[in-house]
Design a protein around this motif. Structure first.
Motif, PDB file in Angstrom:
ATOM      1  N   VAL A 162       0.908  -1.351   0.297  1.00 23.02           N
ATOM      2  CA  VAL A 162       0.324  -0.131   0.033  1.00 23.02           C
ATOM      3  C   VAL A 162       0.751   1.204   0.278  1.00 23.02           C
ATOM      4  O   VAL A 162       1.894   1.599   1.157  1.00 23.02           O
ATOM      5  CB  VAL A 162      -0.785  -0.118   1.206  1.00 23.02           C
ATOM      6  CG1 VAL A 162      -1.777   1.036   1.298  1.00 23.02           C
ATOM      7  CG2 VAL A 162      -1.894  -1.152   1.143  1.00 23.02           C
ATOM      8  N   GLN A 163       0.782   1.914  -1.051  1.00 21.49           N
ATOM      9  CA  GLN A 163       1.643   3.881  -1.216  1.00 21.49           C
ATOM     10  C   GLN A 163       0.632   4.434  -0.246  1.00 21.49           C
ATOM     11  O   GLN A 163      -0.884   4.533  -1.211  1.00 21.49           O
ATOM     12  CB  GLN A 163       2.012   3.567  -2.134  1.00 21.49           C
ATOM     13  CG  GLN A 163       3.385   2.874  -2.822  1.00 21.49           C
ATOM     14  CD  GLN A 163       3.744   2.736  -4.482  1.00 21.49           C
ATOM     15  OE1 GLN A 163       3.127   4.062  -5.071  1.00 21.49           O
ATOM     16  NE2 GLN A 163       4.679   2.764  -4.286  1.00 21.49           N
ATOM     17  N   LEU A 164       0.936   5.496   0.321  1.00 22.84           N
ATOM     18  CA  LEU A 164       0.358   6.270   1.206  1.00 22.84           C
ATOM     19  C   LEU A 164       1.369   8.005   0.512  1.00 22.84           C
ATOM     20  O   LEU A 164       2.237   8.017   0.959  1.00 22.84           O
ATOM     21  CB  LEU A 164       0.073   6.097   2.295  1.00 22.84           C
ATOM     22  CG  LEU A 164      -0.136   5.067   2.587  1.00 22.84           C
ATOM     23  CD1 LEU A 164      -0.271   4.555   4.241  1.00 22.84           C
ATOM     24  CD2 LEU A 164      -2.151   4.705   2.238  1.00 22.84           C
ATOM     25  N   GLN A 165       0.366   8.466   0.473  1.00 24.41           N
ATOM     26  CA  GLN A 165       0.940  10.325  -0.451  1.00 24.41           C
ATOM     27  C   GLN A 165       0.216  10.669   0.999  1.00 24.41           C
ATOM     28  O   GLN A 165      -1.055  11.458   0.671  1.00 24.41           O
ATOM     29  CB  GLN A 165       0.548   9.879  -1.163  1.00 24.41           C
ATOM     30  CG  GLN A 165       1.261  11.692  -1.563  1.00 24.41           C
ATOM     31  CD  GLN A 165       2.548  11.039  -1.649  1.00 24.41           C
ATOM     32  OE1 GLN A 165       3.864  11.090  -1.382  1.00 24.41           O
ATOM     33  NE2 GLN A 165       3.431  12.581  -0.373  1.00 24.41           N
ATOM     34  N   ALA A 166       0.705  11.477   1.841  1.00 27.80           N
ATOM     35  CA  ALA A 166       0.105  12.887   2.618  1.00 27.80           C
ATOM     36  C   ALA A 166       0.316  14.346   2.168  1.00 27.80           C
ATOM     37  O   ALA A 166       1.170  13.809   1.518  1.00 27.80           O
ATOM     38  CB  ALA A 166       0.697  12.631   3.695  1.00 27.80           C
ATOM     39  N   SER A 167      -0.617  14.635   2.460  1.00 23.80           N
ATOM     40  CA  SER A 167      -0.126  16.055   1.435  1.00 23.80           C
ATOM     41  C   SER A 167      -1.355  17.159   3.064  1.00 23.80           C
ATOM     42  O   SER A 167      -1.794  17.042   3.302  1.00 23.80           O
ATOM     43  CB  SER A 167      -0.920  16.738   0.437  1.00 23.80           C
ATOM     44  OG  SER A 167      -2.372  15.551   0.418  1.00 23.80           O
ATOM     45  N   GLY A 168      -0.688  18.589   2.115  1.00 25.45           N
ATOM     46  CA  GLY A 168      -1.824  19.704   3.002  1.00 25.45           C
ATOM     47  C   GLY A 168      -1.253  20.402   4.184  1.00 25.45           C
ATOM     48  O   GLY A 168      -1.046  20.916   4.303  1.00 25.45           O
ATOM     49  N   GLY A 169       0.324  19.826   4.496  1.00 24.87           N
ATOM     50  CA  GLY A 169       1.243  20.827   5.229  1.00 24.87           C
ATOM     51  C   GLY A 169       2.059  22.038   4.653  1.00 24.87           C
ATOM     52  O   GLY A 169       1.747  22.137   3.552  1.00 24.87           O
ATOM     53  N   GLY A 170       1.821  22.998   5.858  1.00 23.53           N
ATOM     54  CA  GLY A 170       2.232  24.200   5.511  1.00 23.53           C
ATOM     55  C   GLY A 170       2.746  24.841   6.843  1.00 23.53           C
ATOM     56  O   GLY A 170       3.137  23.935   7.726  1.00 23.53           O
ATOM     57  N   LEU A 171       2.703  26.125   6.400  1.00 20.23           N
ATOM     58  CA  LEU A 171       2.996  26.678   7.993  1.00 20.23           C
ATOM     59  C   LEU A 171       2.121  28.048   8.027  1.00 20.23           C
ATOM     60  O   LEU A 171       1.217  28.493   7.291  1.00 20.23           O
ATOM     61  CB  LEU A 171       4.061  27.993   7.705  1.00 20.23           C
ATOM     62  CG  LEU A 171       4.595  29.447   8.156  1.00 20.23           C
ATOM     63  CD1 LEU A 171       4.850  28.691   9.669  1.00 20.23           C
ATOM     64  CD2 LEU A 171       5.507  29.954   7.896  1.00 20.23           C
ATOM     65  N   VAL A 172       1.622  27.977   9.507  1.00 20.15           N
ATOM     66  CA  VAL A 172      -0.089  28.276  10.071  1.00 20.15           C
ATOM     67  C   VAL A 172       0.566  28.929  11.682  1.00 20.15           C
ATOM     68  O   VAL A 172       1.194  28.622  11.441  1.00 20.15           O
ATOM     69  CB  VAL A 172      -0.632  27.161   9.531  1.00 20.15           C
ATOM     70  CG1 VAL A 172      -0.608  26.367  11.226  1.00 20.15           C
ATOM     71  CG2 VAL A 172      -1.811  28.314  10.264  1.00 20.15           C
ATOM     72  N   GLN A 173       0.044  30.297  11.322  1.00 17.75           N
ATOM     73  CA  GLN A 173       0.059  30.479  12.663  1.00 17.75           C
ATOM     74  C   GLN A 173      -0.728  30.404  13.773  1.00 17.75           C
ATOM     75  O   GLN A 173      -2.027  29.234  13.261  1.00 17.75           O
ATOM     76  CB  GLN A 173      -0.499  32.070  12.485  1.00 17.75           C
ATOM     77  CG  GLN A 173       0.313  33.414  11.806  1.00 17.75           C
ATOM     78  CD  GLN A 173      -0.116  34.476  12.423  1.00 17.75           C
ATOM     79  OE1 GLN A 173      -1.588  34.707  12.164  1.00 17.75           O
ATOM     80  NE2 GLN A 173       0.501  35.140  12.002  1.00 17.75           N
TER      81      GLN A 173
END
Length: 127
Positions: free
Chosen positions: A1-12
């Motif tokens: 099973v290959q998984l790809q997470a996304s949506g991270g970043g810099l936030v206050q």
């Protein structure tokens, strides 16, 4: 099973982010799923789990602020993160677990229960 997470970043601090994790696995709907996070030099920390049937569990550290959910039609699990704090800064990973006996009610509640990890996404919360 290959998984790809996304949506991270810099936030206050106080802000929100939504992480997504997709897989091409045709059997996604049968897996229990989870989110974990890790700060360099520290152990991986369990964040939230969800059964194949949609039951959820959230660690005390994120309860009331984070929500795990899934869309089986899209082969995607989400982590909605609200009221973010600098202590939430970490690399976030999604992971799968084949539920015992194919239970649709089984919810992972610790890192040890998760079997397959994907690539993480970095979340940085500034103060």
């Amino acid at each position: 099973v290959q998984l790809q997470a996304s949506g991270g970043g810099l936030v206050q601090a106080g802000g929100s982010l939504r992480l997504s994790c997709t897989t091409l696995a045709g059997t996604f709907s049968t897996y229990a799923m989870g989110w974990l996070r890790q700060v360099p030099g520290k152990e991986r920390e369990f964040v939230a789990g969800i059964s194949s049937g949609g039951s959820t569990y959230h660690a005390d550290s994120v309860k009331g602020r984070f929500t795990i959910s899934r869309d089986n039609a899209q082969n995607t699990v989400y982590l909605q993160m609200n009221s973010l704090k600098p202590d939430d800064t970490a690399v976030y990973y999604c992971a799968t677990r084949t539920p015992p006996f194919g239970s649709r009610m089984y919810v992972p509640k610790s890192s040890n229960e998760l079997q397959t990890w994907g690539q993480g996404t970095l979340v940085t919360v500034s103060s």
